[in-house]
Design a protein around this motif. Sequence first.
Motif, mmCIF file in Angstrom:
data_model
loop_
_atom_site.group_PDB
_atom_site.id
_atom_site.type_symbol
_atom_site.label_atom_id
_atom_site.label_comp_id
_atom_site.label_asym_id
_atom_site.label_seq_id
_atom_site.Cartn_x
_atom_site.Cartn_y
_atom_site.Cartn_z
ATOM 1 N N UNK A 246 0.792 -1.222 0.000
ATOM 2 C CA UNK A 246 0.000 0.000 0.000
ATOM 3 C C UNK A 246 0.823 1.269 0.000
ATOM 4 N N UNK A 247 2.152 1.162 -0.009
ATOM 5 C CA UNK A 247 2.998 2.348 -0.067
ATOM 6 C C UNK A 247 2.895 2.983 -1.454
ATOM 7 N N UNK A 248 2.689 4.289 -1.472
ATOM 8 C CA UNK A 248 2.571 5.031 -2.719
ATOM 9 C C UNK A 248 3.850 5.832 -2.916
ATOM 10 N N UNK A 249 4.527 5.598 -4.036
ATOM 11 C CA UNK A 249 5.790 6.267 -4.331
ATOM 12 C C UNK A 249 5.537 7.413 -5.303
ATOM 13 N N UNK A 250 5.941 8.615 -4.902
ATOM 14 C CA UNK A 250 5.716 9.794 -5.736
ATOM 15 C C UNK A 250 7.041 10.497 -6.003
ATOM 16 N N UNK A 251 7.126 11.141 -7.157
ATOM 17 C CA UNK A 251 8.284 11.956 -7.532
ATOM 18 C C UNK A 251 7.800 13.391 -7.694
ATOM 19 N N UNK A 252 8.265 14.326 -6.863
ATOM 20 C CA UNK A 252 7.828 15.717 -7.003
ATOM 21 C C UNK A 252 8.118 16.258 -8.399
ATOM 22 N N UNK A 253 7.194 17.043 -8.933
ATOM 23 C CA UNK A 253 7.359 17.611 -10.269
ATOM 24 C C UNK A 253 8.623 18.471 -10.336
ATOM 25 N N UNK A 254 8.978 19.108 -9.219
ATOM 26 C CA UNK A 254 10.151 19.961 -9.197
ATOM 27 C C UNK A 254 11.443 19.173 -9.388
ATOM 28 N N UNK A 255 11.397 17.862 -9.124
ATOM 29 C CA UNK A 255 12.616 17.043 -9.185
ATOM 30 C C UNK A 255 12.716 16.232 -10.470
ATOM 31 N N UNK A 256 11.697 16.271 -11.315
ATOM 32 C CA UNK A 256 11.696 15.426 -12.503
ATOM 33 C C UNK A 256 12.883 15.712 -13.414
ATOM 34 N N UNK A 257 13.177 16.993 -13.652
ATOM 35 C CA UNK A 257 14.275 17.336 -14.556
ATOM 36 C C UNK A 257 15.607 16.834 -14.014
ATOM 37 N N UNK A 258 15.827 16.994 -12.714
ATOM 38 C CA UNK A 258 17.079 16.538 -12.106
ATOM 39 C C UNK A 258 17.211 15.023 -12.214
ATOM 40 N N UNK A 263 19.848 10.325 -14.692
ATOM 41 C CA UNK A 263 19.750 9.044 -15.391
ATOM 42 C C UNK A 263 20.486 9.089 -16.726
ATOM 43 N N UNK A 264 20.355 10.183 -17.459
ATOM 44 C CA UNK A 264 21.044 10.301 -18.745
ATOM 45 C C UNK A 264 22.554 10.283 -18.562
ATOM 46 N N UNK A 265 23.046 10.964 -17.544
ATOM 47 C CA UNK A 265 24.483 10.979 -17.302
ATOM 48 C C UNK A 265 25.002 9.599 -16.918
ATOM 49 N N UNK A 291 18.907 -2.874 -14.854
ATOM 50 C CA UNK A 291 17.531 -3.341 -14.913
ATOM 51 C C UNK A 291 17.242 -4.208 -16.114
ATOM 52 N N UNK A 292 16.020 -4.741 -16.166
ATOM 53 C CA UNK A 292 15.606 -5.592 -17.278
ATOM 54 C C UNK A 292 15.554 -4.828 -18.591
ATOM 55 N N UNK A 293 15.532 -3.473 -18.521
ATOM 56 C CA UNK A 293 15.565 -2.650 -19.730
ATOM 57 C C UNK A 293 16.993 -2.278 -20.124
ATOM 58 N N UNK A 294 17.998 -2.917 -19.496
ATOM 59 C CA UNK A 294 19.432 -2.745 -19.739
ATOM 60 C C UNK A 294 19.961 -1.394 -19.268
ATOM 61 N N UNK A 295 19.164 -0.597 -18.570
ATOM 62 C CA UNK A 295 19.624 0.688 -18.040
ATOM 63 C C UNK A 295 20.141 0.517 -16.610
ATOM 64 N N UNK A 296 21.024 1.431 -16.186
ATOM 65 C CA UNK A 296 21.571 1.404 -14.836
ATOM 66 C C UNK A 296 20.724 2.268 -13.915
#
Length: 632
Positions: A246-258, A263-265, A291-296
């Motif tokens: 039941x834990x809900x994981x959220x990412x603040x909109x202010x942090x999306x760009x960072x 991740x890109x770096x 991960x299963x998508x081959x990304x780190x």
Amino acid sequence: MVAAYENSKWEPIKWENDMHCAVQIPDKNQWRRGQIIRMVTDTLVEVLLYDVGVELVVNIKCLRELQENLKTMGRLSLECSLVDIRPTGGSDKWTATACDCLSLYLTGAVATIILQVCNGENNTTWPLPVKIFCRDEKGERVDVSKYLIKKGLALRERRINTLDNSHSLFEKSLETPLEQEDSMDTKCIKINFDPDKKAADIISEHKVSKFKEKILEPRTTGCYKPPAIPNMKVLEAVVSCVGDDGTIFVIPKLSEFELIKMMNEIQSNLKCLGLLEPYFWEKGEACAVRGSDTLWYRGKVMEVVGGIIRVQYLDHGFTEKIPQCHLYPILLYPDTPQFCIPCQLYNTIPVGNVWQPDAIELLQELLSKREVQVHVMKPTDYNKKYEEERWEIRFEELLLSETETPILPPYLSSSLPPTEELYAVQVKHIVSPDEVYICLDSVENCNLCNQHSDTDDSGVSWESESQSLDEALRRFNKNVETFPPLTDFRTEMPCLAEYDDGLWYRAKIVSIKEFNPLAVLVQFVDYGSTEKLTINRLRQIPLHLMQYPARAIKVLLAGFKPPLRESGKTRIPYCPKWSMEALWAMIDCLQGKQLYASSMAQVPEQIVTLYEDEQYPVHMSLVEMGLADQDE
């Protein structure tokens, strides 16, 4: 190498980058020349075995100082790249499938390597541009680049400066085994074609040292920083996932760009980390995860079960079970707080104090990947083992009257005539040879020799009832866009569903099959068949269509059973007691024929015998073919 180091003793040496060394291969009685790429931890070192082109992570106790006489011989392996091809999918990175295919095809093979270098060019271009040819199973010469293109694993890349094969192309053919008899599986190849050029110079061309110092903290202890909570009572966020607890994981909109930038770096600069010697993972240990998508990703070990580890992707919240080889004991951006904030619904307690699967499924459907407004109600002490925030998440638009699906009772069930009476039926759907869905044939039932009444206790004609339902569905299909979409996907929920013919029929929800995108398994109640549909093919059912009983009646067929001896035949996957041949034979017996039924029992399950021409049981055809036995 073995003679020189077989009986050597380990001595503490302060190892540094680019130092030459002798490397003992773990679990093998082999020694290789190597060069240190970097210090992973105080006890783990990443080395390049430059005679076989392998990068390996080993314990410092596997290293010895390389004798001077062993440094005079040049490198024994070459780093090459296939020319004129590029990865598929618009990416500049090769997929794991392409790498596995290339490894399977070339490892251990004897190949012809042709250097693709123009006159006047530096013939130590690194890695060496080559074409590779080898023999296939038929003994025919195969161009490996064309083989990858044919398999759909690569695309042709046209070179801007076309080479003149007769004048400007310098071709050199090398007949060389790609792997020595006792060499290891190749991973990343970084070696020097020119013996006079130091391997350290080549390695430096492939890494950005300043960046790697930033993202790769050479330590296995410690943990990532907890998420930074914005100092505001209300914030905009995106729900990344909903956990099983039941834990809900959220990412603040202010942090999306960072987060996207980090991740890109990581993907752009984190190179192959090489092979990791056996490592014992512990619950709660921080790590880097492929991960299963081959990304780190940045991750944390949640559970260790044999060779499989359940990890949590800290910046996204979700968990996954992956093999140990996809984990690495380093920290990525250890000074950057986690971007994903775990939270719980404020003042909400699940029934029985445990979140049930259907409740979790509902939360996942309502919240996953959606933008929400988060109200901080009661921050939790972050000194606890698991950081949590209690939130109140408001999603008022889901509660608007136009999106609410009314709670409807289940469909009425059609009843069969009394036992031992003969009545006409139509088979609508076949599940297995002894399980079908039937409906009463109203026209034939009017003329049965038994003269059974065509009205039930309510005095309503079954035939007129059927015609009324068909007419109502025809009217609905003319105005289908005016009916609201279905928003309640609980089991047995009545609805209208679009079939493959483009028309809409009465149905009910069986289960939710997928969440991204949402797909639901429905059953067409007037036919018995099931189908997986996306939610855009589901509508709320008008109340007046609920007055008609479901036409399809599930029945078991009496008089026969699966044969005792029937081996070597393909079985029905969902009903292995029957063969596929028996299923097709039963379809031939039932399809397009006028059938009659006689009820044998109605409680707890409807059991009938089906007849052709009111006399001949249909199952006798299967018995005669040896696909079924009679059941007395």
